[in-house]
Design a protein around this motif. Structure first.
Motif, short mmCIF file in Angstrom:
data_model
loop_
_atom_site.label_atom_id
_atom_site.label_comp_id
_atom_site.label_asym_id
_atom_site.label_seq_id
_atom_site.Cartn_x
_atom_site.Cartn_y
_atom_site.Cartn_z
N LEU A 1 0.83 -1.20 0.00
CA LEU A 1 0.00 0.00 0.00
C LEU A 1 0.87 1.26 0.00
O LEU A 1 0.59 2.22 -0.71
N TYR A 2 1.94 1.22 0.80
CA TYR A 2 2.80 2.40 0.89
C TYR A 2 3.38 2.74 -0.48
O TYR A 2 3.46 3.90 -0.85
N SER A 3 3.79 1.71 -1.23
CA SER A 3 4.37 2.03 -2.53
C SER A 3 3.26 2.50 -3.49
O SER A 3 3.45 3.42 -4.27
N TYR A 4 2.08 1.91 -3.35
CA TYR A 4 0.95 2.29 -4.20
C TYR A 4 0.53 3.75 -3.93
O TYR A 4 0.21 4.51 -4.84
N LEU A 5 0.56 4.14 -2.66
CA LEU A 5 0.14 5.51 -2.31
C LEU A 5 1.24 6.53 -2.58
O LEU A 5 1.02 7.73 -2.46
N ASP A 6 2.44 6.02 -2.90
CA ASP A 6 3.55 6.89 -3.21
C ASP A 6 3.81 7.89 -2.06
O ASP A 6 3.83 9.10 -2.26
N LEU A 7 3.98 7.34 -0.87
CA LEU A 7 4.17 8.20 0.31
C LEU A 7 5.57 8.81 0.31
O LEU A 7 6.53 8.19 -0.18
N THR B 1 9.08 10.31 2.08
CA THR B 1 9.91 9.76 3.15
C THR B 1 9.42 10.25 4.51
O THR B 1 9.39 9.51 5.49
N GLU B 2 9.01 11.54 4.56
CA GLU B 2 8.50 12.08 5.84
C GLU B 2 7.27 11.32 6.29
O GLU B 2 7.12 10.98 7.47
N GLU B 3 6.36 11.05 5.35
CA GLU B 3 5.12 10.34 5.71
C GLU B 3 5.44 8.92 6.19
O GLU B 3 4.89 8.44 7.18
N LEU B 4 6.35 8.28 5.46
CA LEU B 4 6.73 6.92 5.85
C LEU B 4 7.35 6.90 7.24
O LEU B 4 7.00 6.07 8.07
N ASP B 5 8.26 7.86 7.48
CA ASP B 5 8.93 7.91 8.79
C ASP B 5 7.90 8.12 9.90
O ASP B 5 7.99 7.51 10.96
N LEU B 6 6.94 8.97 9.60
CA LEU B 6 5.94 9.29 10.62
C LEU B 6 5.07 8.07 10.95
O LEU B 6 4.74 7.81 12.10
N LEU B 7 4.74 7.30 9.91
CA LEU B 7 3.91 6.11 10.14
C LEU B 7 4.72 4.99 10.77
O LEU B 7 4.19 4.09 11.41
N ASP B 8 6.02 5.09 10.54
CA ASP B 8 6.92 4.01 10.88
C ASP B 8 7.29 3.91 12.35
O ASP B 8 7.68 2.85 12.82
N MET B 9 7.14 5.00 13.08
CA MET B 9 7.68 5.02 14.44
C MET B 9 6.61 5.34 15.47
O MET B 9 5.87 6.31 15.31
N PRO B 10 6.57 4.54 16.54
CA PRO B 10 5.62 4.86 17.61
C PRO B 10 6.03 6.13 18.33
O PRO B 10 7.21 6.42 18.46
N ARG B 11 5.04 6.88 18.80
CA ARG B 11 5.34 8.12 19.51
C ARG B 11 5.99 7.85 20.86
O ARG B 11 6.86 8.58 21.30
N ARG B 12 5.49 6.83 21.53
CA ARG B 12 6.11 6.49 22.82
C ARG B 12 6.07 4.98 22.99
O ARG B 12 5.03 4.36 22.75
N SER B 13 7.19 4.44 23.40
CA SER B 13 7.29 2.99 23.51
C SER B 13 8.18 2.73 24.72
O SER B 13 9.29 3.23 24.78
N TYR C 1 -7.25 -0.25 4.74
CA TYR C 1 -5.92 0.22 5.15
C TYR C 1 -5.65 1.61 4.59
O TYR C 1 -5.12 2.49 5.25
N GLN C 2 -6.03 1.77 3.31
CA GLN C 2 -5.76 3.04 2.64
C GLN C 2 -6.50 4.20 3.35
O GLN C 2 -5.93 5.25 3.60
N LEU C 3 -7.75 3.95 3.65
CA LEU C 3 -8.56 4.97 4.32
C LEU C 3 -7.93 5.35 5.67
O LEU C 3 -7.82 6.53 6.01
N ALA C 4 -7.51 4.33 6.41
CA ALA C 4 -6.95 4.58 7.75
C ALA C 4 -5.65 5.38 7.63
O ALA C 4 -5.46 6.38 8.35
N VAL C 5 -4.78 4.97 6.73
CA VAL C 5 -3.49 5.66 6.58
C VAL C 5 -3.73 7.11 6.16
O VAL C 5 -3.13 8.05 6.71
N LYS C 6 -4.65 7.32 5.24
CA LYS C 6 -4.93 8.68 4.77
C LYS C 6 -5.47 9.55 5.90
O LYS C 6 -5.11 10.71 6.03
N ARG C 7 -6.35 8.97 6.72
CA ARG C 7 -6.93 9.77 7.82
C ARG C 7 -5.86 10.15 8.84
O ARG C 7 -5.85 11.27 9.35
N ILE C 8 -4.96 9.23 9.13
CA ILE C 8 -3.90 9.53 10.11
C ILE C 8 -2.97 10.62 9.54
O ILE C 8 -2.66 11.60 10.22
N LEU C 9 -2.60 10.46 8.28
CA LEU C 9 -1.69 11.45 7.68
C LEU C 9 -2.36 12.82 7.57
O LEU C 9 -1.72 13.86 7.76
#
Ligand code: NAD
Length: 424
Positions: free
Chosen positions: A27-33, A35-47, A407-415
């Motif tokens: 999906l990430y490659s399909y949505l052509d995200l 690097t900033e968007e990928l990094d943001l989705l990629d990392m939890p805020r607190r762990s 998945y696409q809807l969720a990712v778009k809403r978060i971004l």
């Protein structure tokens, strides 16, 4: 982070995480995200990981390990269960927290996602040890949770009794009533009506929308349900009450079938008396494998992961698969269903009714205004129907599977939320 290799994931969610990761990579490659968007989705805020002492019945003190991951909070405070499991790792918790972020976004409730837990086999603890462990874990994480920060709930091997201890410990620390700190509580302590069957009902409401899109009437359809626990039994009961014909059900011991429809209230009674659905009078015993491939229009996997796979997908005769279990369908089976034009309603949407009613519980707690069951049901209905429509229209627009659309809807809403906050 989600696009990474996993050394060890456990239990029922193993396939869920792996499948989700693989789908999301696509999906990430399909949505052509970017690097900033990928990094943001990629990392939890607190762990984080905590170590905390528990006084055991033996008189000795034992140290335990607990984790909590608050993945993304752009859309609201994070929300996610607490599980007690001997093989729990921070990696598991992180992936499950990411999935919770997606699930809350798909059904458009104002929560981010989190998950947590303790590395423990609760079956090896006495009731008093379990209570002391729960309270000690909560003391260790209390500064990081709260009604507008992060709200725990039940998950694997935790239940409403444990949620009540969490509530009590948190309120002792804060010195005031804070019922909205946790959901899945007993009704007497601020739990919501309808929570116990909300996962099953939410799935059925979504299924009814799917039937409309296919022009199928309830009188035309035969339904088979795998699993007769909390989710499967409630689904069978509610479908029967709504006038649907449930022709086959099963549990871990096997299944039963009656082509004219099973008398579900009596099947429930039989299961309570005998411990299984099998040998129900007036039905034929079948295996679980036979249930999955039986003559039916709607198949509802509501037990374990990976039940629909490359070995049986081609034999599935249903026109709609409603994933009430987490990850019951492997990627191979997904592909076969797409090819055969079987509509698959993905877990992330189909079993989201539970978290939706948890959201209602939180609202009721914050307002000190407790709703009648009908009000909960009406609001659950609206949320599930709107969510189905959102996912289905994206699926039509993009000509993709419902899973990919969800998945696409969720990712778009978060971004989108991150963009509005100025984080992108
Ligand atoms: P449960 O433990 O109450 O019930 C599981 C059922 O599956 C039991 O009837 C068991 O006999 C049956 N089963 C076990 N092995 C089987 C097999 N090989 N074939 C057929 N049946 C088998 O669990 P539950 O709460 O009903 O959860 C079921 C699924 O739904 C899980 O995947 C869970 O992650 C998912 N889920 C549950 C909730 C919830 O609110 N409980 C919410 C979201 C997702």
């Amino acid at each position: 982070m989600i696009v990474r290799n996993h050394e060890r994931i456990h239990a029922d969610e193993e396939n869920l995480c792996q499948k989700c990761i693989s789908e999301l990579e696509d999906l990430y490659s399909y949505l052509d995200l970017s690097t900033e968007e990928l990094d943001l989705l990629d990392m939890p805020r607190r762990s984080f990981t905590v170590h905390f002492p528990v006084h055991m019945d033996s008189g000795k003190t034992k140290m335990f390990v607990g984790h909590r991951v608050q993945y993304n909070d752009a859309r609201g405070p994070t929300k996610g269960g607490i599980r007690f499991h001997p093989e729990l790792t921070l990696d598991d918790v992180r992936d499950l927290a990411f999935l919770m972020s997606l699930k809350c976004a798909v059904v458009n409730i104002p929560f981010g996602g989190s998950k947590g837990g303790v590395v423990v086999n609760p079956k090896e603890l006495s009731r008093t040890e379990l209570e002391r462990l729960t309270r000690s874990y909560i003391r260790a994480i209390a500064d990081y949770i709260g009604p507008s920060r992060d709200i725990p709930a039940p998950d694997v091997y935790t239940d409403e009794k444990i949620m009540a201890w969490i509530l009590d410990e948190y309120e002792r620390i804060k010195g005031e009533h804070v019922p909205a700190v946790v959901t899945g509580k007993p009704i007497e302590l601020g739990g919501s009506k309808a929570r116990s069957y909300s996962t099953s009902l939410g799935g059925i409401l979504v299924l009814e929308e799917a039937l409309k899109t296919k022009g199928m009437d309830k009188s035309d359809v035969n339904i088979a349900i795998q699993g007769f626990g909390n989710v499967g039994e409630n689904a069978a009961r509610i479908l029967h009450e709504r006038g649907y014909r449930v022709v086959a059900v099963s549990d871990s011991k096997g299944g039963i079938m009656n082509k004219d429809g099973l008398d579900i209230p009596n099947v429930i009674k039989h299961k309570n008396d005998s411990g299984s659905v099998i040998d129900f009078e007036g039905s034929e015993n079948i295996s679980n494998e036979e249930l999955l491939t039986c003559e039916c229009d709607i198949l509802v996997p509501a037990a374990l992961s990976e039940q629909l796979n490359k070995d049986n997908a081609r034999d599935v005769k249903a026109k709609i698969v409603l994933e009430l279990a987490n990850a019951p369908t492997t990627i191979d089976a997904d592909n076969v269903f797409s090819e055969k034009k079987i509509m698959l309603i993905p877990d992330i949407l189909a079993n989201a009714g539970g978290v939706v009613v948890s959201y209602f519980e939180w609202i009721q707690n914050l307002n000190n205004d407790y709703w009648e069951e009908n009000r909960v049901l009406e609001k659950l209905g609206k949320t599930m129907v709107n969510s189905f429509k959102d996912v289905f229209s994206l699926c039509e627009e993009e000509n993709c599977s419902m899973r990919k659309a969800a998945y696409q809807l969720a990712v778009k809403r978060i971004l989108h939320a991150e963009r509005l906050r100025g984080n992108l």
